[in-house]
Design an enzyme around this catalytic site. Structure first.
Site, PDB file in Angstrom:
ATOM      1  N   GLU A  61       9.605   4.978  16.056  1.00  0.00           N
ATOM      2  CA  GLU A  61       9.955   4.651  14.675  1.00  0.00           C
ATOM      3  C   GLU A  61      11.118   5.482  14.149  1.00  0.00           C
ATOM      4  OE1 GLU A  61       5.333   3.489  13.681  1.00  0.00           O
ATOM      5  OE2 GLU A  61       6.258   5.189  12.646  1.00  0.00           O
ATOM      6  N   ASN A  92       0.804  -1.234   0.000  1.00  0.00           N
ATOM      7  CA  ASN A  92       0.000   0.000   0.000  1.00  0.00           C
ATOM      8  C   ASN A  92       0.832   1.277   0.000  1.00  0.00           C
ATOM      9  OD1 ASN A  92       0.925  -0.224   2.570  1.00  0.00           O
ATOM     10  ND2 ASN A  92      -1.076  -0.470   3.543  1.00  0.00           N
TER      11      ASN A  92
HETATM   12  N1  UDP Z   1      -1.372  -5.258   6.551  1.00  0.00           N
HETATM   13  C1  UDP Z   1      -1.811  -6.333   5.779  1.00  0.00           C
HETATM   14  N2  UDP Z   1      -3.018  -6.910   6.085  1.00  0.00           N
HETATM   15  C2  UDP Z   1      -3.807  -6.480   7.104  1.00  0.00           C
HETATM   16  C3  UDP Z   1      -3.348  -5.408   7.892  1.00  0.00           C
HETATM   17  C4  UDP Z   1      -2.130  -4.823   7.585  1.00  0.00           C
HETATM   18  O1  UDP Z   1      -1.134  -6.727   4.838  1.00  0.00           O
HETATM   19  O2  UDP Z   1      -4.885  -7.061   7.324  1.00  0.00           O
HETATM   20  C5  UDP Z   1      -0.071  -4.622   6.239  1.00  0.00           C
HETATM   21  C6  UDP Z   1      -0.239  -3.363   5.426  1.00  0.00           C
HETATM   22  O3  UDP Z   1       0.878  -3.240   4.548  1.00  0.00           O
HETATM   23  C7  UDP Z   1      -0.205  -2.288   6.496  1.00  0.00           C
HETATM   24  C8  UDP Z   1       0.804  -2.853   7.476  1.00  0.00           C
HETATM   25  O4  UDP Z   1       0.578  -4.258   7.453  1.00  0.00           O
HETATM   26  O5  UDP Z   1       0.164  -1.009   5.986  1.00  0.00           O
HETATM   27  C9  UDP Z   1       0.671  -2.347   8.897  1.00  0.00           C
HETATM   28  O6  UDP Z   1      -0.670  -2.503   9.322  1.00  0.00           O
HETATM   29  P1  UDP Z   1      -1.457  -1.350  10.070  1.00  0.00           P
HETATM   30  O7  UDP Z   1      -2.713  -1.928  10.608  1.00  0.00           O
HETATM   31  O8  UDP Z   1      -0.527  -0.690  11.045  1.00  0.00           O
HETATM   32  O9  UDP Z   1      -1.837  -0.348   8.878  1.00  0.00           O
HETATM   33  P2  UDP Z   1      -1.370   1.150   8.529  1.00  0.00           P
HETATM   34  O10 UDP Z   1      -1.091   1.844   9.829  1.00  0.00           O
HETATM   35  O11 UDP Z   1      -0.156   1.011   7.649  1.00  0.00           O
HETATM   36  O12 UDP Z   1      -2.516   1.733   7.767  1.00  0.00           O
END
Ligand code: UDP
Ligand code: MG
Length: 200
Positions: free
Chosen positions: A149, A135
């Site tokens: 971080e 993403n």
């Molecule tokens: N991710 C995934 N599947 C999920 C949730 C998260 O592949 O069901 C991956 C995705 O790349 C995401 C990262 O893990 O950006 C970290 O997850 P988070 O829930 O922290 O999302 P973010 O904060 O990046 O929106």
């Protein structure tokens, strides 16, 4: 921290007020490979946030384990670490009032399929084969996560040196980067003589 061989640099205190935030943004390996770093930075600057530090680096598993500690044990954790260490990322420290929440608005929902048009993930991302959602960007989700971080998580074993880098001098809010641990470290001076988030 996410950089190598930057040399010791003092970027100085934040430029707005004491409430000004910093956030760690990563243009993830998919975004970097696709040449979207400039587009992501363009949107950050167009929104009005300031760039405080920039580096291109391939994250180590050690850095990623610390970075994504909250996701350990989840089904997407291993594929996520595999994906995030698959190539270079652009690591950007941004600065500005409420930039943590503001960047997450720019990024859009985690899943590119669901992210609204107008957002980075909505405009530039899509679902691909594989477990992990590729993403394009990471953005810190709280001031605590941002401090964690931005700090480097290079283990002492890698550098063979002290786990405690020297606490830099400088005014409160000063952001420092350097190679004191045999790896790059970034930290923010919380008050003179004290630093938040130096590498361990
Ligand atoms: N991710 C995934 N599947 C999920 C949730 C998260 O592949 O069901 C991956 C995705 O790349 C995401 C990262 O893990 O950006 C970290 O997850 P988070 O829930 O922290 O999302 P973010 O904060 O990046 O929106
Ligand atoms: Mg997150």
């Amino acid at each position: 921290g996410y950089g190598h061989d930057l040399g010791v640099t003092t970027l100085g205190p934040v430029t707005e007020t004491a409430q000004t935030e910093r956030s760690l943004i990563l243009v993830k390996p998919d975004g970097f490979r696709r040449g979207l770093t400039g587009e992501v930075i363009r949107r950050i600057e167009a929104k009005g946030y300031t760039l405080a530090a920039l580096a291109v680096v391939t994250p180590t598993r050690e850095q990623l384990a610390a970075h994504y500690a909250e996701h350990e044990g989840k089904p997407f954790y291993e594929p996520l670490l595999e994906f995030m260490s698959s190539g270079p990322v652009a690591a950007v420290v941004i600065e500005g009032q409420e930039c943590i929440k503001g960047f997450r608005s720019l990024a859009g929902a985690t899943k590119p399929t669901e992210a609204a048009p107008g957002t980075i993930r909505g405009d530039l991302g899509r679902k691909w084969a594989g477990t992990v959602d590729e993403n394009i960007v990471h953005g810190s989700d709280s001031p605590e996560s941002a401090a964690r971080e931005i700090a480097t998580r290079e283990p002492a074993a890698r550098s063979g040196r002290s786990r405690s880098p020297p606490v830099p001098s400088g005014p409160s809010g000063a952001l420092h980067t350097g190679g004191a641990c045999g790896a790059v470290w970034w930290c923010v001076v919380s008050k003179p003589g004290h630093a938040l988030g130096c590498c361990m």
